[in-house]
Design a protein around this motif. Structure first.
Motif, PDB file in Angstrom:
ATOM      1  N   SER A 122       0.832  -1.209   0.000  1.00 56.71           N
ATOM      2  CA  SER A 122       0.000   0.000   0.000  1.00 56.71           C
ATOM      3  C   SER A 122       0.865   1.257   0.000  1.00 56.71           C
ATOM      4  N   SER A 123       2.026   1.198   0.689  1.00 53.96           N
ATOM      5  CA  SER A 123       2.909   2.370   0.697  1.00 53.96           C
ATOM      6  C   SER A 123       3.478   2.638  -0.693  1.00 53.96           C
ATOM      7  N   ALA A 124       3.785   1.570  -1.443  1.00 56.33           N
ATOM      8  CA  ALA A 124       4.293   1.744  -2.807  1.00 56.33           C
ATOM      9  C   ALA A 124       3.220   2.350  -3.711  1.00 56.33           C
TER      10      ALA A 124
ATOM     11  N   LEU B  23      12.712  -6.126 -12.973  1.00 59.73           N
ATOM     12  CA  LEU B  23      13.932  -5.868 -12.210  1.00 59.73           C
ATOM     13  C   LEU B  23      13.732  -5.933 -10.698  1.00 59.73           C
ATOM     14  N   GLY B  24      12.481  -6.029 -10.231  1.00 62.04           N
ATOM     15  CA  GLY B  24      12.237  -6.097  -8.798  1.00 62.04           C
ATOM     16  C   GLY B  24      12.841  -7.357  -8.189  1.00 62.04           C
ATOM     17  N   ASP B  25      13.482  -7.195  -7.025  1.00 67.12           N
ATOM     18  CA  ASP B  25      14.160  -8.317  -6.378  1.00 67.12           C
ATOM     19  C   ASP B  25      13.429  -8.806  -5.128  1.00 67.12           C
TER      20      ASP B  25
ATOM     21  N   VAL C 241      10.042   2.450  -0.540  1.00 63.12           N
ATOM     22  CA  VAL C 241      11.483   2.707  -0.673  1.00 63.12           C
ATOM     23  C   VAL C 241      12.092   1.879  -1.794  1.00 63.12           C
ATOM     24  N   ASP C 242      11.484   0.729  -2.120  1.00 61.09           N
ATOM     25  CA  ASP C 242      12.030  -0.141  -3.162  1.00 61.09           C
ATOM     26  C   ASP C 242      11.794   0.404  -4.561  1.00 61.09           C
TER      27      ASP C 242
ATOM     28  N   PHE D 218      13.291   3.165  -9.403  1.00 57.62           N
ATOM     29  CA  PHE D 218      12.666   3.036 -10.707  1.00 57.62           C
ATOM     30  C   PHE D 218      12.043   4.353 -11.184  1.00 57.62           C
ATOM     31  N   LEU D 219      11.776   5.277 -10.265  1.00 58.14           N
ATOM     32  CA  LEU D 219      11.148   6.535 -10.637  1.00 58.14           C
ATOM     33  C   LEU D 219      12.168   7.461 -11.287  1.00 58.14           C
TER      34      LEU D 219
END
Length: 568
Positions: free
Chosen positions: A438-440, A466-468, A475-476, A480-481
């Motif tokens: 939800s934070s993302a 590319l997400g790990d 924060v993750d 990408f932004l």
């Protein structure tokens, strides 16, 4: 010296002599205390499976009812890794620290950390067996690390360390000090501590199982929620923002008519999706839907691409070919970026729209067509008309039903649903299982999205590939932004790769922004042409214009095209 020794069932009670009747009464009293302890512990377990509450109360009751003081439960620092092992496997404990205690201060608990094999507690971790120290003053391996000897009562002090197991692994130690001078058997203390150690292991295992299943259910719930949120709305257009629903309502009102529709909006707002939705909502839904990107067709090929050609119309035309308008007969043709259409083609397009006929390149016969036109642009066509860059009569022919598509920043409430929609699509296409917390999602809603829906879709695809992590937090996704505008990033990358055109006169990089039609005077154009010996391409480059822009300005200002010269 009395060394530490392993416990066996044949431990004798360390009771001083007492009459049989008194001993029997004392034994009965201890049994009542044990039953009270177990009843209270089980009552707390019935109320809650949270170890924090149950285990602290267990240590409290051991002290108050049985005299087993300064109780502490040490658990392995790699407990999570041990608990995740498959059944039948075991993992060595590297170290353990006090997690629960009664009768110890905070500094004492913080000191209660032992490596494998270190001191009495460390030996229990290493061997997985009970150790009893009858007198800590006579045991050299007893470290007195947690509670200094000076803080303990004078006289003999005993210490009991009982292993706590889960499956085949020793995961911790239940330890306490024991009051020796009392009418209670050591075997009884060991028996009750053994029961409690087993109960501790079962509580830990149960807590881990519940947490694991809870995480699994939460993940499934998130996936189901996202799937529901991502279910497409009408015509595959995702979103419920008022501005979007207003545009859809206008689309549906004119879908059944033959009126030309002009879709207006910024780049990336989904104009092609709306054009297809208009086609699907009309009676032409079973007929062809042809999409044309006017910005992607070279100027010399416009006529042959749109209207087709006859055999022999030009070198290489070995046969007749139907153009895109013919292919769209009885259906819908979508002209995207129509503001890029050359002036010469605008006249032919206007005639086709007015007459409903076309003539192939190199042909003489008129062909009748029945085509619904949907056009789109991110330019201000009225302004282009004022500058002379777009035919006024064609503008009014196109601008029958204008529908404004909202930018993504104007429908920020839809970002959540759009992100989930793209997330599901790219997960499925790439066999991945990446989710957003939800934070993302809140972080995505805070972004300005200058590239609108197209930018959001590209970003989600990058995160999926590319997400790990299985679930990305706010924060993750920061990496990408974008940190610079696309124009700035493109310019920096082009300069770095030495791909920007250089001015022949100065050798400096020349950037070609969009400029108004009156950006250069006729004298400037003629002087640039003179300096470049009549080479139009170099003259345009020197002024920061494309060849098409240069020719248009010459035609508008001078009334005739720039003279053609050799480029050699």
């Amino acid at each position: 010296m009395a060394p530490a020794r392993m416990h066996s069932p044949a431990v004798t009670p360390d009771l001083p002599g007492q009459p049989a009747a008194e001993a029997a009464a004392s034994a009965g009293n201890w049994r009542a205390q044990e039953m009270l302890l177990m009843r209270e512990v089980m009552k707390h377990i019935g109320k809650s499976l949270a170890p924090d509450l149950v285990l602290r109360e267990m240590l409290h009751l051991c002290s108050e009812l049985l005299g087993l003081n300064r109780g502490r439960i040490l658990l392995a620092d790699n407990l999570e890794a041990i608990m995740e092992l498959p059944p039948g496997s075991s993992l060595q404990v590297t170290s353990a620290s006090i997690r629960y205690a009664y009768g110890l201060t905070q500094p004492e608990c913080e000191r209660g950390r032992f490596r494998r094999g270190e001191g009495i507690t460390g030996r229990v971790l290493a061997t997985g067996q009970l150790i009893i120290v009858h007198d800590i003053d006579h045991e050299p391996t007893f470290l007195c690390r947690t509670v200094p000897r000076d803080d303990l009562p004078p006289g003999p002090v005993s210490f009991i360390a009982m292993p706590v197991r889960v499956g085949l692994s020793t995961v911790g130690v239940l330890a306490c000090h024991r009051i020796r001078h009392r009418f209670r058997s050591l075997a009884d203390d060991l028996s009750i501590l053994g029961i409690l150690a087993t109960l501790i292991g079962q509580l830990l295992e149960l807590r881990f199982t519940v947490e694991q299943r809870t995480r699994s259910l939460e993940a499934q719930n998130m996936a189901l929620t996202q799937a529901l949120e991502a279910s497409p709305a009408r015509y595959g257009i995702v979103g419920t923002a008022p501005a979007l629903l207003r545009s859809i309502a206008e689309l549906e009102q004119v879908a059944a008519t033959k009126a030309t529709v002009l879709l207006l909006g910024e780049s990336g707002t989904g104009k092609e999706m709306f054009a297809r939705a208009l086609h699907l909502a009309s009676s032409r839904r079973d007929q062809p839907f042809i999409k044309v990107n006017c910005a992607a067709i070279p100027e010399t090929l416009f006529e042959s691409e749109l209207f087709g050609y006859e055999k022999g119309a030009f070198t290489g035309a070995i046969g007749a070919r139907a153009g895109l308008f013919e292919q769209a007969d009885r259906g819908t043709i979508f002209l995207d970026e129509i503001g890029e259409l050359p002036l010469s083609m605008q006249t032919k397009l206007l005639r086709t729209l007015q007459e409903g006929t076309l003539v192939r390149l190199g042909g003489k016969r008129e062909l009748r067509i029945d085509v619904r036109l949907v056009a789109a642009t991110n330019r201000d066509l009225a302004h282009e008309v004022a500058l002379g860059a777009f035919r006024e009569d064609l503008y009014y022919r196109l601008n029958v039903i204008p529908i404004q598509l909202p930018a993504l920043r104007e429908r920020s409430t839809d970002i959540h649903a759009l992100a989930i929609h793209f997330l599901n699509r790219f997960n499925q296409e790439n066999q991945r299982n990446v989710n957003l917390s939800s934070s993302a999602l809140h972080r995505l809603q805070a972004h300005s999205w200058p590239g609108n829906i197209r930018e959001l879709a590209n970003l989600i695809e990058r995160m999926v590939l590319l997400g790990d992590k299985a679930v990305l937090e706010a924060v993750d996704i920061e990496r990408f932004l974008p940190r610079a505008s696309p124009a700035e990033a493109l310019r920096a990358r082009a300069i770095e790769n030495d791909r920007l055109p250089r001015s022949p006169a100065t050798g400096s990089y020349t950037v070609r922004p969009y400029l108004p039609a009156g950006s250069h005077a006729l004298s400037d154009l003629q002087e640039a042409l003179r300096q470049q010996a009549g080479n139009r391409s170099r003259a345009a480059q020197a002024l920061g214009l494309t060849l098409r822009q240069f020719n248009y300005r010459m035609l508008k200002l001078d009334g005739k095209p720039a003279p053609t010269q050799s480029h050699s």
